[in-house]
Design a protein around this motif. Structure first.
Motif, PDB file in Angstrom:
ATOM      1  N   ILE A  96       0.858  -1.183   0.000  1.00 26.79           N
ATOM      2  CA  ILE A  96       0.000   0.000   0.000  1.00 26.79           C
ATOM      3  C   ILE A  96       0.895   1.234   0.000  1.00 26.79           C
ATOM      4  O   ILE A  96       1.849   1.313   0.773  1.00 26.79           O
ATOM      5  N   ASP A  98      -0.391   4.410   0.448  1.00 22.48           N
ATOM      6  CA  ASP A  98      -0.972   5.389   1.370  1.00 22.48           C
ATOM      7  C   ASP A  98      -0.345   5.254   2.756  1.00 22.48           C
ATOM      8  O   ASP A  98       0.403   4.309   3.033  1.00 22.48           O
ATOM      9  N   VAL A 101      -4.879   2.216   5.199  1.00 20.01           N
ATOM     10  CA  VAL A 101      -6.201   1.992   4.645  1.00 20.01           C
ATOM     11  C   VAL A 101      -7.035   1.361   5.757  1.00 20.01           C
ATOM     12  O   VAL A 101      -6.591   0.412   6.406  1.00 20.01           O
ATOM     13  N   ARG A 103     -10.468  -0.613   6.491  1.00 24.97           N
ATOM     14  CA  ARG A 103     -11.542  -1.380   5.861  1.00 24.97           C
ATOM     15  C   ARG A 103     -12.561  -1.734   6.934  1.00 24.97           C
ATOM     16  O   ARG A 103     -12.205  -2.295   7.975  1.00 24.97           O
ATOM     17  N   ALA A 124      -6.882   6.186   4.104  1.00 19.85           N
ATOM     18  CA  ALA A 124      -7.916   5.969   3.092  1.00 19.85           C
ATOM     19  C   ALA A 124      -8.997   5.069   3.682  1.00 19.85           C
ATOM     20  O   ALA A 124      -8.713   4.174   4.482  1.00 19.85           O
ATOM     21  N   GLU A 126     -12.118   2.354   3.136  1.00 19.96           N
ATOM     22  CA  GLU A 126     -12.733   1.373   2.238  1.00 19.96           C
ATOM     23  C   GLU A 126     -13.935   0.770   2.948  1.00 19.96           C
ATOM     24  O   GLU A 126     -13.798  -0.107   3.798  1.00 19.96           O
TER      25      GLU A 126
END
Length: 176
Positions: A96, A98, A101, A103, A124, A126
């Motif tokens: 990744i 970023d 992330v 989720r 980020a 998700e």
């Protein structure tokens, strides 16, 4: 009583009556009385739990999405020291770029919002509408340096505002 006092009392009394009228009108015409509830949402939309959770109530799985060995275990320990419930630490299959992330599903919206503050809003998101649990997967990326301090987290939560239901979902009614 002097004329100046009588005039002052009349003005203050008039202002009080006008203020009372404005308050009554504002309460009667309030169009946000259902704000934050699931009223008006389609029946088939999932209900998102937008309650901002306390650290001890947040369940996470930490994944290393970098080539740095042991990063998931190290950050998992950092989260444990901050009273999070770390269920798993593992490596992610793909890298990744970023910072991180997050989720999560409908039951993890408030938890993901809190975790986002630990990355100063740079994680980020998700959202998976089909996800049934309240666990948030934290995938660390190549841009990750360190978790924010307590003061930075509190400031970040203030900057991020209140959790909101993701598109395609409705906020869960308060008390559920």
């Amino acid at each position: 009583m002097s004329f100046a006092r009588v005039r002052a009392l009349v003005i203050v009394g008039t202002l009080a009556v006008v203020a009372l009228v404005f308050v009554v009108i504002a309460v009667v015409r309030d169009t946000q009385s259902n704000a934050g509830t699931a009223e008006g949402c389609p029946a088939d939309w999932p209900r998102a739990d937008v309650t901002l959770r306390d650290h001890k109530d947040v369940k996470i799985r930490v994944y290393n999405g970098t080539d740095r060995p042991g990063l998931a275990a190290s950050v998992g320990d950092d989260f444990r020291n901050r009273d999070f419930q770390v269920e798993k630490e593992a490596n992610e299959k793909k890298q990744i770029d970023d910072v991180a992330v997050l989720r999560y599903g409908p039951k993890g919206v408030g938890s993901a919002h809190l975790l986002r503050a630990y990355f100063l809003g740079n994680a980020a998101l998700e959202y998976d509408v089909e996800r049934p649990d309240d666990v948030v997967d934290v995938v660390l990326g190549n841009g990750f340096q360190q978790l924010a301090t307590t003061t930075e987290v509190n400031q970040s939560i203030g900057d991020l505002g209140a959790p909101v239901a993701p598109p395609g979902s409705c906020p869960m009614p308060v008390g559920n």
